[in-house]
Scaffold this active site. Structure first.
Site, PDB file in Angstrom:
ATOM      1  N   TYR A   1       0.843  -1.216   0.000  1.00 29.89           N
ATOM      2  CA  TYR A   1       0.000   0.000   0.000  1.00 29.89           C
ATOM      3  C   TYR A   1       0.866   1.249   0.000  1.00 29.89           C
ATOM      4  O   TYR A   1       1.842   1.323   0.741  1.00 29.89           O
ATOM      5  CB  TYR A   1      -0.920   0.018   1.229  1.00 29.89           C
TER       6      TYR A   1
ATOM      7  N   THR B   1      -4.652   5.923 -21.454  1.00 28.14           N
ATOM      8  CA  THR B   1      -4.460   4.588 -20.916  1.00 28.14           C
ATOM      9  C   THR B   1      -3.032   4.185 -21.269  1.00 28.14           C
ATOM     10  O   THR B   1      -2.390   4.794 -22.127  1.00 28.14           O
ATOM     11  CB  THR B   1      -5.428   3.565 -21.547  1.00 28.14           C
TER      12      THR B   1
ATOM     13  N   ASP C   1      -7.480  13.362 -24.702  1.00 30.56           N
ATOM     14  CA  ASP C   1      -7.517  11.954 -24.283  1.00 30.56           C
ATOM     15  C   ASP C   1      -6.900  11.133 -25.408  1.00 30.56           C
ATOM     16  O   ASP C   1      -7.538  10.872 -26.420  1.00 30.56           O
ATOM     17  CB  ASP C   1      -8.973  11.543 -24.020  1.00 30.56           C
TER      18      ASP C   1
ATOM     19  N   LYS D   1      -2.981   0.393 -24.604  1.00 28.15           N
ATOM     20  CA  LYS D   1      -3.422   0.267 -26.003  1.00 28.15           C
ATOM     21  C   LYS D   1      -2.179   0.315 -26.906  1.00 28.15           C
ATOM     22  O   LYS D   1      -1.337  -0.563 -26.774  1.00 28.15           O
ATOM     23  CB  LYS D   1      -4.483   1.315 -26.299  1.00 28.15           C
TER      24      LYS D   1
ATOM     25  N   GLU E   1      -0.507   4.879  -0.384  1.00 23.07           N
ATOM     26  CA  GLU E   1      -1.301   6.113  -0.556  1.00 23.07           C
ATOM     27  C   GLU E   1      -0.422   7.348  -0.438  1.00 23.07           C
ATOM     28  O   GLU E   1       0.431   7.427   0.451  1.00 23.07           O
ATOM     29  CB  GLU E   1      -2.417   6.178   0.494  1.00 23.07           C
TER      30      GLU E   1
ATOM     31  N   ARG F   1      -2.512  -2.676 -18.008  1.00 24.05           N
ATOM     32  CA  ARG F   1      -3.755  -1.912 -17.912  1.00 24.05           C
ATOM     33  C   ARG F   1      -3.590  -0.859 -16.840  1.00 24.05           C
ATOM     34  O   ARG F   1      -3.362  -1.168 -15.673  1.00 24.05           O
ATOM     35  CB  ARG F   1      -4.920  -2.824 -17.549  1.00 24.05           C
TER      36      ARG F   1
HETATM   37  C1  LIG Z   1     -10.048   3.119 -23.744  1.00 23.62           C
HETATM   38  C2  LIG Z   1     -10.385   4.543 -23.565  1.00 23.62           C
HETATM   39  C3  LIG Z   1     -10.698   5.075 -22.302  1.00 23.62           C
HETATM   40  C4  LIG Z   1     -11.000   4.224 -21.104  1.00 23.62           C
HETATM   41  O1  LIG Z   1     -10.065   3.425 -20.629  1.00 23.62           O
HETATM   42  P1  LIG Z   1     -10.440   2.249 -19.596  1.00 23.62           P
HETATM   43  O2  LIG Z   1      -9.081   1.865 -19.145  1.00 23.62           O
HETATM   44  O3  LIG Z   1     -11.161   1.210 -20.383  1.00 23.62           O
HETATM   45  O4  LIG Z   1     -11.269   2.836 -18.505  1.00 23.62           O
HETATM   46  C5  LIG Z   1     -10.884   6.425 -22.195  1.00 23.62           C
HETATM   47  N1  LIG Z   1     -10.801   7.232 -23.270  1.00 23.62           N
HETATM   48  C6  LIG Z   1     -10.537   6.759 -24.491  1.00 23.62           C
HETATM   49  C7  LIG Z   1     -10.472   7.693 -25.647  1.00 23.62           C
HETATM   50  C8  LIG Z   1     -10.340   5.403 -24.685  1.00 23.62           C
HETATM   51  O5  LIG Z   1     -10.126   4.927 -25.914  1.00 23.62           O
END
Ligand SMILES: *Cc1c(COP(=O)(O)O)cnc(C)c1O
Length: 423
Positions: free
Chosen positions: A56, A228, A202, A231, A58, A237
């Site tokens: 942990y 994220t 994003d 990807k 925090e 993750r």
């Molecule tokens: C995949 C994605 C997310 C969310 O990610 P999670 O890890 O699935 O919560 C947010 N914004 C965009 C543009 C994404 O493609």
């Protein structure tokens, strides 16, 4: 078998172990074209599966609420410094549990409930967390949405500007989950500046392309950048938020204690490893190969008469509109899965069908590029996709199984991190 091997899991819980092995094998056998997925390296797998999950932590480095951070502090510092280095950002927070919580932290940092926020509409390619109605972000904020032009399939920046001037949002989101074209960050920044909004980019889908120099960077344009890590960036993750120095304190406070408790240290270590890999010159070649593969696949699909939203792609992602093929997205995706081609059904802009049974297919080339496929394989892949879509329309299951066998045979020559044949 799974790599690294999982003997203790086999002994302690054979049911789960069997399923993990089966999943590894499935990932080896299939052409994985889900645009948000990838294969992480064995090093990322090892970091993510380590004893760091026991700890942990925090707080932030040097300011923790629990003792015993002698090793976690330097791990998180490495992750932060590598993120700043790879992306050239002034500030990075590597603690968000995933992309959606990272985006929630941005709302917490820069808006109050009820404020107006603006993002790309979900059926046009935006993400749920950019203010879509069923998301907390659409329920707790007044959300206004922009889309793409019907004639080009591309974001309509005039619409974005008009909407921003009229609605004066606190936050403007750019980026999405089904956007096959380059995001014009400078244009969004100009609009955000004019209306006094925070620009949040994003880049969840394209972070690896940005890291590898295969897509322009939002750094220097967006106030805050969320992504994220799993990807195209090819990490575990998780997620990160990057920002200008000005917004650093607000971002950190929003993540902890605003939204989360302890960070997932095993994920932090995996992110650090993935960022070290992304800083390697070889990653630039990988990112450019992802884009080259997507371009080659798009060309081959167009030659076979498929309609692609926006007419093609600039990045890793292709959105097929199946309307002219006489089959809907969901049955086509299911048939393709049987044929060894894994992707997802997706809405297309102005989709006349319902969201749970839309007209399109979304696919991406990040994972197959990790396997080592190149442009020369893309015409074959397009031919299989074409044949499988035709077989789907005729419910020809024997042909679907035949394609799956052909794909298995091709992929057997391309090693997968995370699985190897039993010696
Ligand atoms: C995949 C994605 C997310 C969310 O990610 P999670 O890890 O699935 O919560 C947010 N914004 C965009 C543009 C994404 O493609």
């Amino acid at each position: 078998m799974h790599q690294p091997a999982i003997p203790h899991l086999h002994a302690a819980d054979p049911d789960i172990a069997r399923l993990v092995e089966a999943e590894a094998r499935r990932q080896f056998d299939k052409a994985r074209l889900i645009a948000s997925e990838n294969y992480v390296s064995p090093a990322v797998l090892e970091a993510t599966g380590s004893v760091l999950t026991n700890k942990y932590s925090e707080g932030y480095c040097g300011r923790r609420y629990y003792e015993g951070q002698q090793n976690v502090d330097p791990i998180e510092t490495l992750a932060v410094e590598r993120a700043k280095g790879v992306f050239g950002a002034a500030h990075a927070n590597v603690q968000p549990y995933s992309g959606s919580p990272a985006n929630l932290a941005v709302y917490l940092a820069f808006a109050e409930p009820g404020d107006t926020v603006m993002g790309m509409s979900l059926p046009m390619g935006g993400h749920l967390t950019h203010g879509w109605s069923v998301s907390a972000t659409g329920r707790w904020f007044t959300s206004v949405r922009y889309g793409v032009r019907a004639d080009t399939g591309r974001i309509d920046l005039d619409e974005v500007r008009d909407l921003a001037r009229r609605e004066r949002p606190k936050i403007i989101w750019c980026g999405g989950t089904a956007v096959p074209r380059t995001i014009d960050f400078p244009a969004f920044a100009e609009i955000a500046r004019e209306v006094g909004a925070v620009l949040a980019a994003d880049v969840a889908h394209i972070a690896g392309l940005i890291a590898g120099g295969a897509h322009p960077s939002p750094v220097g344009h967006a106030d805050v950048i969320t992504t994220t890590t799993h990807k195209t960036l090819r990490g575990p993750r998780g997620a990160m938020i990057m920002s200008t120095a000005e917004h650093a304190a607000a971002v950190d406070k929003a993540v902890f204690p605003g939204l989360q408790g302890g960070p997932h240290n095993h994920t932090t270590a995996g992110i650090a490893v993935a960022l070290k890999e992304a800083a390697d010159p070889g990653f630039g070649a990988y990112a450019h190969q992802i884009v080259a593969n997507a371009a080659a696949l798009a060309t081959a699909l167009l030659e076979r008469g498929f309609d692609l939203v926006s007419g093609g792609t600039d990045n890793h992602l292709i959105l097929i509109d199946l309307t002219s093929r006489g089959v809907a997205g969901k049955p086509a995706a299911r048939a393709l899965d049987r044929a060894g081609i894994e992707l997802n059904h997706n809405t297309v802009p102005f989709d006349p069908r319902k969201p749970f049974d839309p007209s399109g297919l979304r696919l991406g080339t990040a994972a197959i590029t990790t396997r080592g496929l190149t442009e020369r394989h893309m015409p074959h892949l397009a031919a299989w996709i074409d044949e499988a879509v035709q077989a789907a329309a005729k419910q020809d299951e024997a042909r679907l199984d035949g394609i799956a066998a052909e794909i298995r045979e091709l992929l057997a020559a391309f090693p997968m991190p995370g699985w190897a044949p039993t010696p």
